[in-house]
Scaffold this motif. Structure first.
Motif, mmCIF file in Angstrom:
data_model
loop_
_atom_site.group_PDB
_atom_site.id
_atom_site.type_symbol
_atom_site.label_atom_id
_atom_site.label_comp_id
_atom_site.label_asym_id
_atom_site.label_seq_id
_atom_site.Cartn_x
_atom_site.Cartn_y
_atom_site.Cartn_z
ATOM 1 N N GLY A 69 -33.618 67.221 47.175
ATOM 2 C CA GLY A 69 -32.652 66.327 46.534
ATOM 3 C C GLY A 69 -31.806 65.604 47.566
ATOM 4 O O GLY A 69 -31.016 64.727 47.219
ATOM 5 N N HIS A 70 -31.952 65.991 48.839
ATOM 6 C CA HIS A 70 -31.202 65.368 49.932
ATOM 7 C C HIS A 70 -32.150 64.696 50.925
ATOM 8 O O HIS A 70 -31.816 64.548 52.099
ATOM 9 C CB HIS A 70 -30.358 66.414 50.666
ATOM 10 C CG HIS A 70 -29.270 67.000 49.825
ATOM 11 N ND1 HIS A 70 -28.465 68.032 50.259
ATOM 12 C CD2 HIS A 70 -28.844 66.706 48.572
ATOM 13 C CE1 HIS A 70 -27.589 68.359 49.313
ATOM 14 N NE2 HIS A 70 -27.811 67.569 48.269
ATOM 15 N N ASN A 71 -33.317 64.330 50.454
ATOM 16 C CA ASN A 71 -34.292 63.703 51.342
ATOM 17 C C ASN A 71 -33.940 62.239 51.583
ATOM 18 O O ASN A 71 -33.175 61.631 50.837
ATOM 19 C CB ASN A 71 -35.698 63.784 50.723
ATOM 20 C CG ASN A 71 -36.174 65.204 50.589
ATOM 21 O OD1 ASN A 71 -36.124 65.779 49.508
ATOM 22 N ND2 ASN A 71 -36.609 65.796 51.677
ATOM 23 N N PHE A 72 -34.518 61.670 52.618
ATOM 24 C CA PHE A 72 -34.344 60.245 52.875
ATOM 25 C C PHE A 72 -35.046 59.453 51.763
ATOM 26 O O PHE A 72 -36.215 59.737 51.450
ATOM 27 C CB PHE A 72 -34.943 59.862 54.232
ATOM 28 C CG PHE A 72 -34.180 60.403 55.405
ATOM 29 C CD1 PHE A 72 -33.100 59.702 55.929
ATOM 30 C CD2 PHE A 72 -34.525 61.623 55.980
ATOM 31 C CE1 PHE A 72 -32.391 60.202 57.009
ATOM 32 C CE2 PHE A 72 -33.817 62.128 57.064
ATOM 33 C CZ PHE A 72 -32.736 61.421 57.580
ATOM 34 N N PRO A 73 -34.377 58.457 51.185
ATOM 35 C CA PRO A 73 -35.004 57.675 50.100
ATOM 36 C C PRO A 73 -36.313 57.029 50.528
ATOM 37 O O PRO A 73 -37.258 56.937 49.732
ATOM 38 C CB PRO A 73 -33.945 56.613 49.778
ATOM 39 C CG PRO A 73 -32.664 57.132 50.318
ATOM 40 C CD PRO A 73 -32.998 58.035 51.449
ATOM 41 N N GLU A 74 -36.366 56.594 51.783
ATOM 42 C CA GLU A 74 -37.603 55.947 52.268
ATOM 43 C C GLU A 74 -38.785 56.924 52.228
ATOM 44 O O GLU A 74 -39.928 56.523 52.002
ATOM 45 C CB GLU A 74 -37.403 55.453 53.702
ATOM 46 C CG GLU A 74 -36.335 54.378 53.867
ATOM 47 C CD GLU A 74 -34.984 54.972 54.292
ATOM 48 O OE1 GLU A 74 -34.674 56.106 53.849
ATOM 49 O OE2 GLU A 74 -34.259 54.307 55.051
ATOM 50 N N THR A 75 -38.504 58.199 52.481
ATOM 51 C CA THR A 75 -39.570 59.201 52.481
ATOM 52 C C THR A 75 -40.085 59.453 51.065
ATOM 53 O O THR A 75 -41.290 59.588 50.836
ATOM 54 C CB THR A 75 -39.056 60.521 53.090
ATOM 55 O OG1 THR A 75 -38.456 60.247 54.352
ATOM 56 C CG2 THR A 75 -40.186 61.512 53.277
ATOM 57 N N ILE A 76 -39.154 59.536 50.114
ATOM 58 C CA ILE A 76 -39.559 59.762 48.721
ATOM 59 C C ILE A 76 -40.373 58.586 48.197
ATOM 60 O O ILE A 76 -41.389 58.767 47.518
ATOM 61 C CB ILE A 76 -38.310 59.984 47.839
ATOM 62 C CG1 ILE A 76 -37.538 61.218 48.309
ATOM 63 C CG2 ILE A 76 -38.711 60.114 46.379
ATOM 64 C CD1 ILE A 76 -38.335 62.502 48.272
#
Length: 304
Positions: A69-76
């Motif tokens: 839930g705290h991942n980089f948006p670009e990675t998701i």
């Protein structure tokens, strides 16, 4: 004497052959394998290898992402794109659900992170789907605990790893025999280096998340490192965000992964940076700095 230019784009293809052999052994020896996918360069490389191993068929096991839930948006965004592009089944399980169920406790304080909490969600996911082999992108050159593990690394029925209870791996003989309740972590690119991964990405013309390349970003400076500013970072009053030109050398949770100042906008320059870097690949990961044996302790508890 080799120059930097000699080392760019020269990937030893024997490593690809070995990795494809390992992936095919997983498919042959296990009933319910899964590929642990973080959206980072190593797991992206695993996806490409799996495509080659089973071509013209699709990848015969799901991609599993444990989302903090705290991942980089670009990675998701990249994760979802790649799953659609390859046609692979994507399973996502959330650390937030483990917190809501009382199985994991949110950390507090300046260095609070959900990275460690992933272990709880990962072990629950393995149990939920009865996975008997989980393929990961760890490499021996990353970190000393990872250097200790075999390519087929047995976990007990509690998901735990014991460095003193490992099987010998002689030549190319991979022993996947496990008891009821046990499972195996598999590391097909264990013998690769960071440089091998980047040269492979270059030669294969693979897509990767944009955060690996230099870009403008709001950051704070903490402990001599640049951290991506986000709502998940517990900032102190004197930690004022400012804009910097950075990229990420490794991709983890936003609360444990620092950026590096860089002008590298293409792979050749990234490789030149790696060759001249004075800090290790995981030198910008705060989760590895918690103690001398931080990674080994996490692995003993069932971490990736």
């Amino acid at each position: 004497m080799q120059t930097i230019q000699d080392k760019i784009g020269h990937f030893p293809r024997q490593l690809e052959d070995e990795s494809i052999y390992i992936l095919r052994e997983v498919a042959a020896q296990f009933e319910r394998p899964a590929l642990l996918f973080s959206g980072g360069k190593d797991s992206i490389t695993l996806v490409r290898l799996a495509q080659k191993a089973f071509f013209p068929g699709k990848i015969p096991f799901p991609l599993v992402h444990i989302d903090t839930g705290h991942n980089f948006p670009e990675t998701i965004e990249f994760r979802d794109w790649l799953a659609k592009e390859t046609g692979a089944k994507l399973i996502v399980r959330y650390v937030q659900d483990s917190i809501n169920q009382g199985k994991a406790t949110e950390e507090s304080g300046k260095y609070a992170s959900r990275n460690v909490l992933q272990t709880v969600t990962l072990l629950d996911t393995i149990e939920e789907f009865k996975f008997d082999a989980c393929i990961g992108g760890a490499r021996r050159d990353e970190e000393k605990a990872r250097a200790k593990e075999r390519i087929f690394s047995v976990r007990d029925d509690f998901g735990q790893w014991d460095a003193k209870r490992q099987r010998p791996e002689l030549f190319d003989m991979l022993n996947g025999r496990i008891a009821v309740g046990e499972n195996v972590r598999v590391f097909p690119i264990s013998n690769w280096t960071e440089l091998d991964v980047w040269n492979y990405i270059k030669e294969e013309k693979m897509e990767i998340p944009s955060i690996y390349y230099s870009h403008q970003r709001q950051v704070i400076e903490r402990d001599g490192m640049l951290w991506a500013d986000s709502e998940y970072l517990n900032k102190e009053a004197d930690e004022i965000p400012f804009e910097a030109t950075v990229r990420f050398r490794t991709v983890g949770d936003m609360t444990c992964t620092a950026a590096v100042a860089s002008d590298a906008t293409d792979i050749d320059v990234i490789i030149e940076e790696i060759l001249s870097a004075e800090i290790s690949e995981r030198g910008a990961r705060i989760d590895d700095k918690r103690s001398e044996a931080a990674m080994e302790k996490r692995k003993q508890q069932g971490y990736f």
